[in-house]
Enzyme design. Structure first.
Site, PDB file in Angstrom:
ATOM      1  N   HIS A   1      28.787  36.564  28.955  1.00  0.00           N
ATOM      2  CA  HIS A   1      28.525  37.937  29.375  1.00  0.00           C
ATOM      3  C   HIS A   1      27.587  38.623  28.378  1.00  0.00           C
ATOM      4  O   HIS A   1      28.010  39.500  27.624  1.00  0.00           O
ATOM      5  CB  HIS A   1      29.861  38.674  29.495  1.00  0.00           C
ATOM      6  CG  HIS A   1      29.757  40.079  30.000  1.00  0.00           C
ATOM      7  ND1 HIS A   1      28.678  40.559  30.723  1.00  0.00           N
ATOM      8  CD2 HIS A   1      30.610  41.137  29.868  1.00  0.00           C
ATOM      9  CE1 HIS A   1      28.890  41.837  31.019  1.00  0.00           C
ATOM     10  NE2 HIS A   1      30.031  42.207  30.501  1.00  0.00           N
TER      11      HIS A   1
ATOM     12  N   CYS B   1      27.883  47.166  31.178  1.00  0.00           N
ATOM     13  CA  CYS B   1      27.876  45.747  31.555  1.00  0.00           C
ATOM     14  C   CYS B   1      27.166  45.516  32.889  1.00  0.00           C
ATOM     15  O   CYS B   1      26.905  44.375  33.267  1.00  0.00           O
ATOM     16  CB  CYS B   1      29.294  45.213  31.622  1.00  0.00           C
ATOM     17  SG  CYS B   1      30.315  45.794  30.271  1.00  0.00           S
TER      18      CYS B   1
ATOM     19  N   LYS C   1      33.321  34.945  32.423  1.00  0.00           N
ATOM     20  CA  LYS C   1      34.364  34.318  31.641  1.00  0.00           C
ATOM     21  C   LYS C   1      33.869  33.066  30.905  1.00  0.00           C
ATOM     22  O   LYS C   1      34.179  32.866  29.729  1.00  0.00           O
ATOM     23  CB  LYS C   1      35.527  33.973  32.589  1.00  0.00           C
ATOM     24  CG  LYS C   1      36.619  33.140  32.002  1.00  0.00           C
ATOM     25  CD  LYS C   1      37.356  33.891  30.913  1.00  0.00           C
ATOM     26  CE  LYS C   1      38.148  32.951  30.030  1.00  0.00           C
ATOM     27  NZ  LYS C   1      37.363  32.365  28.950  1.00  0.00           N
TER      28      LYS C   1
ATOM     29  N   ILE D   1      31.558  36.831  23.494  1.00  0.00           N
ATOM     30  CA  ILE D   1      30.409  37.599  22.999  1.00  0.00           C
ATOM     31  C   ILE D   1      29.212  36.656  23.060  1.00  0.00           C
ATOM     32  O   ILE D   1      29.175  35.635  22.370  1.00  0.00           O
ATOM     33  CB  ILE D   1      30.675  38.098  21.570  1.00  0.00           C
ATOM     34  CG1 ILE D   1      31.793  39.153  21.596  1.00  0.00           C
ATOM     35  CG2 ILE D   1      29.399  38.670  20.945  1.00  0.00           C
ATOM     36  CD1 ILE D   1      32.326  39.527  20.227  1.00  0.00           C
TER      37      ILE D   1
ATOM     38  N   SER E   1      36.035  37.257  28.493  1.00  0.00           N
ATOM     39  CA  SER E   1      34.689  36.711  28.403  1.00  0.00           C
ATOM     40  C   SER E   1      34.261  36.743  26.935  1.00  0.00           C
ATOM     41  O   SER E   1      34.759  37.552  26.166  1.00  0.00           O
ATOM     42  CB  SER E   1      33.722  37.526  29.262  1.00  0.00           C
ATOM     43  OG  SER E   1      33.754  38.886  28.895  1.00  0.00           O
TER      44      SER E   1
END
Lengths: 181, 397
Positions: free
Chosen positions: B338, B84, B334, B211, B209
């Site tokens: 993301h 990430c 959030k 997809i 968060s």
């Protein structure tokens, strides 16, 4: 419907729709349910199933059939490794010896997995926890308790070898020890 | 440290479910924006670094695919991966190319098309991002699951509540509501968050968060070029990095986010500032709120709050504009979303525009110190990056 059945149903519907489209417009188009955007439904499908070397840690898996969970210990530094590893990074060249993990530890933390990965979607909701053992080693495993409210930090758990169904293979689990037992 | 490096152009695609665009088309939206803002053309770029994790999307050599689409085939390029924190890693790689003197103008592209695969498959791929053999194969952890292990231990020790976690979501949705590029540009109430279903106890859907598909790009330049291209460069003042174990069980407790702490210590050492009350040195920050608990852990690791008191910051609304330090004014992971490989680059876009005071006024931080902090975690603290942006050219030894 289990999560696995829901997913399979979703795939079935999408494939069915693409088949209809292939017959009408000649190509496997499906459409985004919200935006209506055209999507090509991939006509290639891949199964991922790895073969992972456990040659040097075979003893760990052999011991499971005797009901034992093993770790390794560096002969030179005394460092205990779990998951077991055969090399001591702190003392290159030194050997490790196999030792048995203590049977009882204390729960450090836990969670219950409700939304599951695809390859776990056939299971009921499961609890995963981490426990600390008297030799200073932490173990992460399923916890035999589906109600998170019945667990507490510091509670005693037993490390047990169990058979995982429906696959039918040996692994290990953390089992809460009843008070006063 | 090397030569100073400036950001001279930024571009960002709308985050969300972007089934209207292929990965190359999505990347182009950001690339085009960044090049135009920098006032440069494709041919001027010396090197391209792409941040893309993939797995859930179809193109394995995404960097080459999107470069071809952008009319840049032939340029030096490679793709980096730090889970990430991939976008921050891409910025680091491009930064280093300029700092070392190897390049004068670099393009960084972060892009992710997560919705090419259905949700359970994406959940599986992210769940595998830890230690696959020992923690996923038998125990099927998910990403919310890993962070839930932190949440359970933290809440037990410090008596933080599920409401405290939801307060993070409420704040970040509040600011996302002013960010048209956000995946969820709308406010939510504490009740809505509290009533959402558990996905990995004690974390709920609204603690998590989404997809997200998205792309972001920045153009980085050497001092000489930056001065020619813009009157208002934003400099990369310092980068601090760290890692932690792949197995969560090998971490001693679940109260301290160690990779974040170590990355912060390294970044702050370069800046010559203390970690305690580090917020004094920044106008605003982005922290890696993949889950609400992660934002609270970040407050503590970065020195915004004392150990065990991070949740009080959000309870007292100290991370809204007007508080100690505003955090995640773009909506954060959030609510802005993301898109894994794009996230760190999207943070860079946000920091440049905030420091230049050109974001939507409701979410514009007052810029006084001219310095901001972006915190980007890879995996569950498997990687951590702290990138500090500044209006002032960094002093280099």
């Amino acid at each position: 419907m289990s999560q696995r059945e829901q997913i399979e149903e979703f795939f079935k519907q999408m494939i069915g729709f693409a088949e209809t489209m292939k017959q009408s417009v000649g190509v496997p188009l499906v459409f985004d349910q919200k935006s209506g955007a055209a999507l090509w439904l991939d006509q290639r499908e891949l199964t991922l199933r790895f073969t992972i070397s456990v040659e040097r840690i075979r003893k760990f898996f052999e011991a499971l059939s005797e009901g034992k969970v093993l770790a390794t210990r560096c002969k030179e530094t005394g460092t205990i490794y779990f998951p077991p590893q055969v090399d001591c990074p702190d003392a290159p060249g030194s050997e490790v010896e196999w030792i048995e993990m203590p049977r009882e530890g204390e729960l450090l933390t836990w969670t219950v997995i409700y939304t599951k990965p695809y390859s776990f979607s056939h299971y009921n909701d499961y609890t995963v926890g981490i426990a600390r053992f008297p030799n200073g080693v932490n173990v992460l495993a399923w916890v035999r308790e589906s109600d998170p409210g019945k667990l507490r930090v510091g509670m005693k758990v037993r490390l047990e070898v169990v058979k995982r169904e429906p696959e039918g293979y040996l692994t290990y689990e953390l089992v809460p020890v009843e008070e006063g037992q | 440290m090397g030569r100073p490096v400036a950001v001279v152009g930024t571009g960002i695609a709308k985050y969300g479910v972007r089934n209207d665009a292929s990965i190359a088309e999505l990347a182009w939206e950001a690339i085009h924006g960044a090049l135009a803002e920098a006032g440069v053309e494709q041919k001027d770029i010396d090197i391209v670094v792409v941040g893309n994790v993939g797995g859930w999307s179809s193109e394995p050599l995404s960097s080459v695919v999107l470069l071809e689409y952008a009319g840049m085939s032939g340029k030096p390029v490679y793709r980096v991966e730090a889970a990430c924190a991939t976008g921050s890693a891409a910025i680091k790689a491009a930064h280093d190319a300029i700092a070392s003197g190897e390049a004068d103008l670099a393009l960084v592209v972060g892009v992710e098309r997560m919705n090419e695969s259905p949700t359970p498959i994406v959940v599986e791929f992210i769940g595998r991002a830890g230690n696959y053999f020992w923690e996923f194969e038998n125990f099927g952890l998910t990403f919310p699951g890993y962070y839930a292990l932190y949440a359970t231990a933290y809440m037990d020790k410090y008596r933080a509540t599920e409401e405290d976690l939801c307060r993070v979501a409420v704040k970040n949705h509040y600011y996302a509501s002013f960010n048209p590029k956000a995946h969820f540009p709308r406010k939510i109430s504490l009740e809505q968050c509290m009533q959402s279903r558990y996905i990995a106890w004690p974390l709920k859907l609204f603690d998590s968060s989404p997809i997200t598909d998205g792309a972001a790009a920045v153009v980085l330049a050497s001092e000489e070029l930056a001065k020619k291209l813009t009157d208002s460069p934003v400099w990369i003042e310092a980068i601090g990095m760290a890692s932690d174990t792949s197995n969560l069980s090998k971490r001693p407790d679940f109260l301290v986010h160690r990779a974040s702490l170590w990355a912060a210590e390294r970044a702050f050492k370069k800046l010559g500032i203390e970690r305690e009350e580090s917020y004094k040195h920044f106008d605003f920050a982005n922290v890696h709120d993949a889950f609400t608990i992660a934002e609270i852990l970040a407050y503590e690791a970065l020195g915004f709050a004392k150990w065990g008191e991070g949740y009080k910051l959000v309870r007292e609304e100290q991370t809204y504009i007007g508080g100690l330090i505003p955090v995640n004014l773009d909506g954060g992971l959030k609510a802005k979303g993301h898109p894994i490989g794009a996230t760190g680059v999207g943070m860079a876009v946000e920091h440049v525009r905030q420091l230049q005071q050109r974001v939507e006024k409701e979410r514009q931080a007052p810029i006084v110190k001219g310095r901001s902090l972006a915190h980007n975690v890879g995996g569950t603290g498997h990687y951590a990056f702290i990138t500090v942006y500044s209006l002032e050219k960094p002093r280099r030894p």
